[in-house]
Design a protein around this motif. Structure first.
Motif, PDB file in Angstrom:
ATOM      1  N   ALA A  22       0.889  -1.084   0.026  1.00 14.15           N
ATOM      2  CA  ALA A  22      -0.224   0.029   0.034  1.00 14.15           C
ATOM      3  C   ALA A  22       1.039   1.091   0.065  1.00 14.15           C
ATOM      4  CB  ALA A  22      -0.767  -0.170   1.130  1.00 14.15           C
ATOM      5  N   ALA A  23       1.908   1.026   0.696  1.00 12.61           N
ATOM      6  CA  ALA A  23       2.747   2.322   0.808  1.00 12.61           C
ATOM      7  C   ALA A  23       3.323   2.839  -0.399  1.00 12.61           C
ATOM      8  CB  ALA A  23       3.904   2.133   1.765  1.00 12.61           C
ATOM      9  N   SER A  24       3.859   1.694  -1.006  1.00 11.43           N
ATOM     10  CA  SER A  24       4.226   2.044  -2.504  1.00 11.43           C
ATOM     11  C   SER A  24       3.270   2.870  -3.557  1.00 11.43           C
ATOM     12  CB  SER A  24       4.965   0.739  -3.193  1.00 11.43           C
ATOM     13  OG  SER A  24       3.784  -0.097  -3.766  1.00 11.43           O
ATOM     14  N   TRP A  25       2.315   2.493  -3.098  1.00 14.74           N
ATOM     15  CA  TRP A  25       1.262   3.081  -4.331  1.00 14.74           C
ATOM     16  C   TRP A  25       1.101   4.564  -3.539  1.00 14.74           C
ATOM     17  CZ3 TRP A  25      -1.793   1.984  -8.551  1.00 14.74           C
ATOM     18  CH2 TRP A  25      -2.607   2.911  -9.012  1.00 14.74           C
ATOM     19  N   GLU A  26       0.868   4.616  -2.203  1.00 15.85           N
ATOM     20  CA  GLU A  26       0.400   5.869  -1.677  1.00 15.85           C
ATOM     21  C   GLU A  26       1.676   6.930  -1.775  1.00 15.85           C
ATOM     22  OE1 GLU A  26      -2.075   7.991   0.743  1.00 15.85           O
ATOM     23  OE2 GLU A  26      -2.058   6.725  -0.511  1.00 15.85           O
ATOM     24  N   GLU A  27       2.851   6.494  -1.700  1.00 14.25           N
ATOM     25  CA  GLU A  27       3.992   7.278  -1.824  1.00 14.25           C
ATOM     26  C   GLU A  27       4.783   7.583  -3.288  1.00 14.25           C
ATOM     27  OE1 GLU A  27       6.828   5.588   0.610  1.00 14.25           O
ATOM     28  OE2 GLU A  27       5.487   5.742   2.650  1.00 14.25           O
ATOM     29  N   ASN A  28       4.071   7.114  -4.240  1.00  7.42           N
ATOM     30  CA  ASN A  28       4.562   7.173  -5.513  1.00  7.42           C
ATOM     31  C   ASN A  28       4.147   8.245  -6.059  1.00  7.42           C
ATOM     32  OD1 ASN A  28       5.692   6.828  -7.940  1.00  7.42           O
ATOM     33  ND2 ASN A  28       3.970   5.277  -8.786  1.00  7.42           N
ATOM     34  N   ASN A  29       5.229   9.219  -6.527  1.00  5.41           N
ATOM     35  CA  ASN A  29       4.571  10.476  -7.117  1.00  5.41           C
ATOM     36  C   ASN A  29       5.087  10.568  -8.493  1.00  5.41           C
ATOM     37  OD1 ASN A  29       3.363  11.743  -4.588  1.00  5.41           O
ATOM     38  ND2 ASN A  29       5.456  12.038  -3.783  1.00  5.41           N
ATOM     39  N   ASP A  30       5.790   9.600  -9.140  1.00  4.90           N
ATOM     40  CA  ASP A  30       5.871   9.579 -10.391  1.00  4.90           C
ATOM     41  C   ASP A  30       4.907   8.973 -11.374  1.00  4.90           C
ATOM     42  OD1 ASP A  30       6.485   7.024 -10.235  1.00  4.90           O
ATOM     43  OD2 ASP A  30       8.712   7.309  -9.763  1.00  4.90           O
ATOM     44  N   THR A  31       5.323   8.768 -12.353  1.00  2.00           N
ATOM     45  CA  THR A  31       4.423   7.943 -13.408  1.00  2.00           C
ATOM     46  C   THR A  31       4.249   6.614 -13.377  1.00  2.00           C
ATOM     47  OG1 THR A  31       5.815   8.332 -15.355  1.00  2.00           O
ATOM     48  CG2 THR A  31       4.051   9.877 -14.984  1.00  2.00           C
ATOM     49  N   ASP A  32       5.367   6.009 -12.526  1.00  2.00           N
ATOM     50  CA  ASP A  32       5.457   4.305 -12.517  1.00  2.00           C
ATOM     51  C   ASP A  32       4.417   3.815 -11.555  1.00  2.00           C
ATOM     52  OD1 ASP A  32       7.877   4.670 -14.047  1.00  2.00           O
ATOM     53  OD2 ASP A  32       8.947   4.944 -12.314  1.00  2.00           O
ATOM     54  N   THR A  33       3.288   4.123 -11.840  1.00  2.00           N
ATOM     55  CA  THR A  33       2.087   3.389 -11.156  1.00  2.00           C
ATOM     56  C   THR A  33       1.518   2.265 -11.827  1.00  2.00           C
ATOM     57  OG1 THR A  33       0.403   4.774 -12.508  1.00  2.00           O
ATOM     58  CG2 THR A  33       1.184   5.566 -10.273  1.00  2.00           C
ATOM     59  N   TYR A  34       1.043   1.251 -11.265  1.00  2.00           N
ATOM     60  CA  TYR A  34       0.876  -0.260 -11.814  1.00  2.00           C
ATOM     61  C   TYR A  34      -0.063   0.014 -12.894  1.00  2.00           C
ATOM     62  CZ  TYR A  34      -1.116  -4.824 -12.289  1.00  2.00           C
ATOM     63  OH  TYR A  34      -1.825  -5.795 -13.002  1.00  2.00           O
ATOM     64  N   LEU A  35      -0.011  -0.607 -13.937  1.00  2.00           N
ATOM     65  CA  LEU A  35      -0.934  -0.553 -14.851  1.00  2.00           C
ATOM     66  C   LEU A  35      -1.429  -2.105 -15.065  1.00  2.00           C
ATOM     67  CD1 LEU A  35       0.905   1.612 -17.772  1.00  2.00           C
ATOM     68  CD2 LEU A  35      -1.062   2.189 -16.158  1.00  2.00           C
ATOM     69  N   GLY A  36      -2.786  -2.144 -15.237  1.00  2.00           N
ATOM     70  CA  GLY A  36      -3.265  -3.456 -15.359  1.00  2.00           C
ATOM     71  C   GLY A  36      -3.229  -3.722 -16.957  1.00  2.00           C
ATOM     72  N   GLN A  37      -3.838  -4.975 -17.405  1.00  2.00           N
ATOM     73  CA  GLN A  37      -3.673  -5.459 -18.717  1.00  2.00           C
ATOM     74  C   GLN A  37      -4.556  -4.919 -19.624  1.00  2.00           C
ATOM     75  OE1 GLN A  37      -3.588  -9.687 -18.421  1.00  2.00           O
ATOM     76  NE2 GLN A  37      -2.072  -9.738 -16.971  1.00  2.00           N
ATOM     77  N   GLY A  38      -5.703  -4.114 -19.137  1.00  2.00           N
ATOM     78  CA  GLY A  38      -6.780  -3.853 -19.931  1.00  2.00           C
ATOM     79  C   GLY A  38      -7.355  -4.850 -20.515  1.00  2.00           C
ATOM     80  N   ASN A  39      -8.034  -4.928 -21.851  1.00  2.00           N
ATOM     81  CA  ASN A  39      -8.926  -6.141 -22.360  1.00  2.00           C
ATOM     82  C   ASN A  39      -8.863  -5.659 -23.838  1.00  2.00           C
ATOM     83  OD1 ASN A  39     -10.937  -3.984 -22.743  1.00  2.00           O
ATOM     84  ND2 ASN A  39     -12.429  -5.196 -21.242  1.00  2.00           N
ATOM     85  N   ASP A  40      -9.591  -6.490 -24.587  1.00  2.00           N
ATOM     86  CA  ASP A  40      -9.580  -6.454 -25.868  1.00  2.00           C
ATOM     87  C   ASP A  40     -10.113  -5.065 -26.406  1.00  2.00           C
ATOM     88  OD1 ASP A  40      -8.246  -8.929 -26.125  1.00  2.00           O
ATOM     89  OD2 ASP A  40     -10.150  -9.921 -26.781  1.00  2.00           O
ATOM     90  N   LYS A  41     -11.056  -4.324 -25.796  1.00  2.00           N
ATOM     91  CA  LYS A  41     -11.895  -3.115 -25.793  1.00  2.00           C
ATOM     92  C   LYS A  41     -10.965  -2.166 -25.448  1.00  2.00           C
ATOM     93  CE  LYS A  41     -16.380  -1.167 -25.301  1.00  2.00           C
ATOM     94  NZ  LYS A  41     -16.837  -1.037 -26.656  1.00  2.00           N
ATOM     95  N   TYR A  42     -10.298  -2.194 -24.410  1.00  2.00           N
ATOM     96  CA  TYR A  42      -9.504  -1.052 -23.754  1.00  2.00           C
ATOM     97  C   TYR A  42      -8.212  -1.180 -23.398  1.00  2.00           C
ATOM     98  CZ  TYR A  42     -14.480   0.431 -23.048  1.00  2.00           C
ATOM     99  OH  TYR A  42     -15.998   0.773 -23.193  1.00  2.00           O
ATOM    100  N   GLU A  43      -7.561  -0.388 -23.474  1.00  2.00           N
ATOM    101  CA  GLU A  43      -6.027  -0.397 -23.363  1.00  2.00           C
ATOM    102  C   GLU A  43      -5.710  -0.298 -21.966  1.00  2.00           C
ATOM    103  OE1 GLU A  43      -3.576   2.396 -25.153  1.00  2.00           O
ATOM    104  OE2 GLU A  43      -3.746   1.711 -27.271  1.00  2.00           O
TER     105      GLU A  43
END
Length: 285
Positions: A22-43
């Protein structure tokens, strides 16, 4: 994983999304946030975390629909700071101010009317617009002595709609400016209230949410949906039963950000996606 009330805490949400802590997300101030895979419809499929790091019931339904690996949790501040940039190839869900911020950044000029003129005959009460300052003045100078229901017109909900009985209620306006436009109406008593999702002109459900489970005349609802010709592809129309027994329109709500009540995950997801796709198409037009 889900908590009571359909909420998920931050640690659980981030584990679900694949982040380390939780802390890694909360303290992250850059753009290296976790990105889910999306799906065939949405990136990317962006689902908002609230201010205390929880998914609300609506986001949990969407997680069930899309799958845990597809979604990317986000905070409003990531949108405001530009750390997350939502494009028309993505999908986003969140609270009304968040969605308005996303649409603004996408350059989509958005407005909505809760009380369409073509539906006024279903209201069974007088509705009018005014400014908050005028309403306050009419209370203070004594020209208004009867209670009225009042709520913001812009949809951003700077305050929650309520029955204004006198100046002692002014604190409920919070910091809303006097020049803000508001909806006003006569006070009526609803004994039951329902939300009806409509997708491409088809009623998809009837979701009871408060009061007595009795008396809603679906023929009235169906008539209103037919009369609502200049409408979005997806919306919710709220109806209730008055103390007089009449089935009356409460309001129309846009489906770009809306409570799910008792909708299935399939209906709720299709409702939001249909409206989101329509809004994204308006950007391309």
């Amino acid at each position: 994983m889900m908590l009571k009330g359909g909420k998920m805490n931050l640690s659980e949400a981030l584990k679900l999304a694949g982040s380390q802590t939780a802390a890694s997300w909360e303290e992250n101030n850059d753009t290296d946030t976790y990105l889910g895979q999306g799906n065939d419809k949405y990136e990317h499929i962006y689902l908002q975390l609230n201010s205390i790091g929880e998914f609300l019931e609506e986001e949990n339904l969407l997680i069930d629909y899309f799958g845990r690996d597809a979604i990317t949790p986000y905070y409003l501040k990531k949108i405001e700071q530009g750390d997350i940039v939502v494009t028309e190839k993505d999908f986003a869900s969140g609270e009304v101010p968040t969605m308005q911020a996303i649409l603004d950044k996408l350059g989509i000029d958005y407005s909505y009317n809760d009380y369409l003129e073509c539906l006024h005959k279903y209201l069974h009460r007088k509705i009018w617009t005014d400014t908050l300052g005028n309403v306050k003045s009419s209370v203070l100078n004594g020209t208004r002595t009867q209670p009225i229901f009042i709520k913001p017109k812009d949809g951003l909900k700077k305050f929650t709609g309520f029955v204004l009985t006198g100046k002692n209620d002014f604190y409920k306006f919070k910091d809303a400016p006097d020049n803000m436009e508001v909806w006003c109406s006569d006070v009526v008593k609803f004994i039951s209230e329902y939300r009806i999702p409509v997708i491409n002109g088809e009623i998809r459900d009837c979701c009871y949410y408060v009061g007595e489970k009795t008396g809603l005349d679906m023929s009235v609802v169906e008539s209103a949906v037919k009369d609502f010709k200049d409408c979005n592809k997806a919306y919710c129309i709220d109806f209730g039963v008055l103390s007089t027994g009449e089935t009356a329109l409460i309001e129309v709500n846009d489906a770009y950000s809306i409570g799910c009540y008792t909708m299935s995950q399939e209906t709720y997801a299709e409702l939001l996606m249909t409206r989101w796709d329509e809004l994204m198409a308006s950007k391309k037009a």
